[in-house]
Scaffold this active site. Structure first.
Site, mmCIF file in Angstrom:
data_model
loop_
_atom_site.group_PDB
_atom_site.id
_atom_site.type_symbol
_atom_site.label_atom_id
_atom_site.label_comp_id
_atom_site.label_asym_id
_atom_site.label_seq_id
_atom_site.Cartn_x
_atom_site.Cartn_y
_atom_site.Cartn_z
ATOM 1 N N VAL A 117 0.833 -1.208 0.000
ATOM 2 C CA VAL A 117 0.000 0.000 0.000
ATOM 3 C C VAL A 117 0.871 1.264 0.000
ATOM 4 C CG1 VAL A 117 -1.871 1.233 1.200
ATOM 5 C CG2 VAL A 117 -1.787 -1.246 1.290
ATOM 6 N N HIS A 174 -0.353 4.854 -10.197
ATOM 7 C CA HIS A 174 -1.062 5.574 -9.132
ATOM 8 C C HIS A 174 -0.477 6.984 -9.014
ATOM 9 C CE1 HIS A 174 -3.459 6.158 -5.613
ATOM 10 N NE2 HIS A 174 -2.457 6.164 -4.772
HETATM 11 N N1 LIG Z 1 -1.819 2.858 -2.376
HETATM 12 C C1 LIG Z 1 -2.767 3.721 -2.018
HETATM 13 O O1 LIG Z 1 -3.776 3.871 -2.697
HETATM 14 C C2 LIG Z 1 -2.592 4.501 -0.733
HETATM 15 C C3 LIG Z 1 -3.677 5.149 -0.132
HETATM 16 C C4 LIG Z 1 -3.494 5.816 1.077
HETATM 17 C C5 LIG Z 1 -2.219 5.838 1.667
HETATM 18 N N2 LIG Z 1 -1.178 5.233 1.031
HETATM 19 C C6 LIG Z 1 0.167 5.201 1.605
HETATM 20 O O2 LIG Z 1 0.151 4.299 2.703
HETATM 21 C C7 LIG Z 1 1.188 4.673 3.615
HETATM 22 C C8 LIG Z 1 0.595 4.762 5.022
HETATM 23 O O3 LIG Z 1 -0.380 5.776 5.086
HETATM 24 P P1 LIG Z 1 -1.073 6.120 6.502
HETATM 25 O O4 LIG Z 1 -2.071 7.171 6.240
HETATM 26 O O5 LIG Z 1 -1.484 4.868 7.192
HETATM 27 O O6 LIG Z 1 0.171 6.770 7.271
HETATM 28 P P2 LIG Z 1 0.383 6.850 8.856
HETATM 29 O O7 LIG Z 1 1.456 7.854 9.071
HETATM 30 O O8 LIG Z 1 -0.915 7.001 9.565
HETATM 31 O O9 LIG Z 1 0.967 5.395 9.223
HETATM 32 C C9 LIG Z 1 2.222 4.950 8.800
HETATM 33 C C10 LIG Z 1 2.786 4.060 9.899
HETATM 34 O O10 LIG Z 1 4.004 3.485 9.429
HETATM 35 C C11 LIG Z 1 4.856 3.362 10.558
HETATM 36 N N3 LIG Z 1 6.241 3.178 10.143
HETATM 37 C C12 LIG Z 1 7.100 4.109 9.642
HETATM 38 N N4 LIG Z 1 8.296 3.533 9.413
HETATM 39 C C13 LIG Z 1 8.182 2.229 9.726
HETATM 40 C C14 LIG Z 1 9.061 1.121 9.694
HETATM 41 N N5 LIG Z 1 10.334 1.252 9.279
HETATM 42 N N6 LIG Z 1 8.606 -0.071 10.100
HETATM 43 C C15 LIG Z 1 7.340 -0.224 10.540
HETATM 44 N N7 LIG Z 1 6.455 0.790 10.617
HETATM 45 C C16 LIG Z 1 6.873 1.988 10.212
HETATM 46 C C17 LIG Z 1 4.628 4.663 11.336
HETATM 47 O O11 LIG Z 1 5.060 4.559 12.695
HETATM 48 C C18 LIG Z 1 3.115 4.833 11.187
HETATM 49 O O12 LIG Z 1 2.415 4.266 12.291
HETATM 50 C C19 LIG Z 1 1.774 5.998 3.074
HETATM 51 O O13 LIG Z 1 2.919 5.705 2.304
HETATM 52 C C20 LIG Z 1 0.655 6.522 2.188
HETATM 53 O O14 LIG Z 1 1.145 7.390 1.190
HETATM 54 C C21 LIG Z 1 -1.346 4.563 -0.138
#
Ligand SMILES: NC(=O)c1ccc[n+]([C@@H]2O[C@H](COP(=O)([O-])OP(=O)(O)OC[C@H]3O[C@@H](n4cnc5c(N)ncnc54)[C@H](O)[C@@H]3O)[C@@H](O)[C@H]2O)c1
Length: 294
Positions: A117, A174
């Protein structure tokens, strides 16, 4: 069924909540670099399961041993772009995170299927493939299901009719070059307007609440999990690697072994040109990452 989620943030926790409420698994592991966050959300979700009279178990922490021999592992760990940061800088930071996660998944859950994701999505699908060493049929990126829901939402608002069963979908990368395929009869102005709303659908949410969407992205992941668990014959828009190891969303069929079939693209010339250009950019971005250095 055992499902692990790396990254217990907005998207990760929303996925866990949906998995529980839809009774899709017996065990969930939440893994986050912020161990206390993962532990706290695991306790909250465990209590949610009990309140719903369900027996699924949820554990959380920063130790990848928690996902030992799990069936599906979803990577949502990553950071969002900050002011002044370029997309390629973000790609490098998140690639480091996805490389680390994928290597540990390969060690502890070598037979799992990985759903990616983390953004930039299509590039991270490639990164997960390279660093896990998994067969490419076991790496699935979620973006097309979200973008397709955004397209149908725009069509629904414009046409005033229920679009949930529409065959309209989004494929391609995307990013702003995504390709909208509408099954509705629209003139070119109407279509361009709907397309623009779809492409900017995520940015609108960021503008309103200063962070990116999570409920609809989580639902997109649930569609993929359902197909992997129950063997769904309905085509889904997923970012998968083709024979040239280029990842972009396209209609695919999944089963319990991962990607079963890539459906024909059948693109109009102008969409083919858009896709070809974004494939060139994908290859440049992958080369810039210099994955050999990881
Ligand atoms: N593919 C899609 O359509 C789509 C849609 C929405 C979000 N995203 C992506 O998903 C990702 C997460 O989004 P979110 O809103 O949940 O962000 P968020 O900041 O709420 O959560 C991300 C989590 O990752 C954790 N993290 C960071 N580094 C880490 C590591 N090395 N090991 C383990 N955990 C780690 C953080 O502590 C945090 O809890 C982002 O990259 C965002 O851009 C993708």
């Amino acid at each position: 069924m055992k499902i692990a989620i790396i990254g217990a943030g907005n998207v990760g926790a929303s996925i866990a909540s949906l998995l529980l409420s839809k009774q899709m698994c017996d065990n969930i592991a939440l893994i986050d670099i912020n161990s206390n966050l993962a532990k706290a959300k695991a306790i909250d979700l465990s209590q949610m399961a009990i309140a719903l009279s369900q027996s699924a178990k949820v554990v959380g922490g920063d130790d990848y041993k928690l996902l030992e021999n799990f069936d599906i592992v979803i990577i949502t760990a990553g950071v969002a772009r900050k002011d002044g940061q370029s997309r390629s800088e973000l790609a490098k930071i998140n690639a480091n995170i996805v490389v680390d996660a994928s290597k540990k998944i390969a060690k502890f859950a070598p037979n799992s299927t990985i759903i990616v994701v983390t953004n930039p999505l299509d590039i991270m699908v490639y990164v997960a493939y390279k660093s896990s060493g998994f067969n490419k049929s076991k790496i699935i990126g979620m973006a097309g299901e979200l973008d397709s829901a955004r397209l149908k939402f725009s069509l629904q608002n414009y046409l005033g009719k229920d679009m949930k069963d529409s065959k309209s979908c989004v494929i391609g990368m995307h990013n702003d070059s995504m390709i909208c395929l509408s099954s509705e009869n629209l003139n070119s102005n109407e279509f361009e307007n709907i397309k623009s709303q779809t492409i900017n659908g995520g940015a609108l949410i960021v503008k309103l609440m200063n962070t990116s969407a999570f409920y609809a992205p989580a639902a997109g992941v649930i569609n993929i999990c359902q197909a992997l668990i129950y063997g769904n014959s309905k085509p889904l828009s997923c970012s998968v690697l083709d024979d040239n190891l280029v990842a972009f969303s396209r209609l695919v069929k999944l089963d319990k072994n991962g990607v079963k079939e890539l459906l024909e693209l059948n693109l109009e010339q102008k969409d083919r040109e858009i896709l070809d250009k974004s494939i060139d950019e994908f290859i440049i971005n992958i080369n810039n990452l210099n994955l050999n250095g990881f």
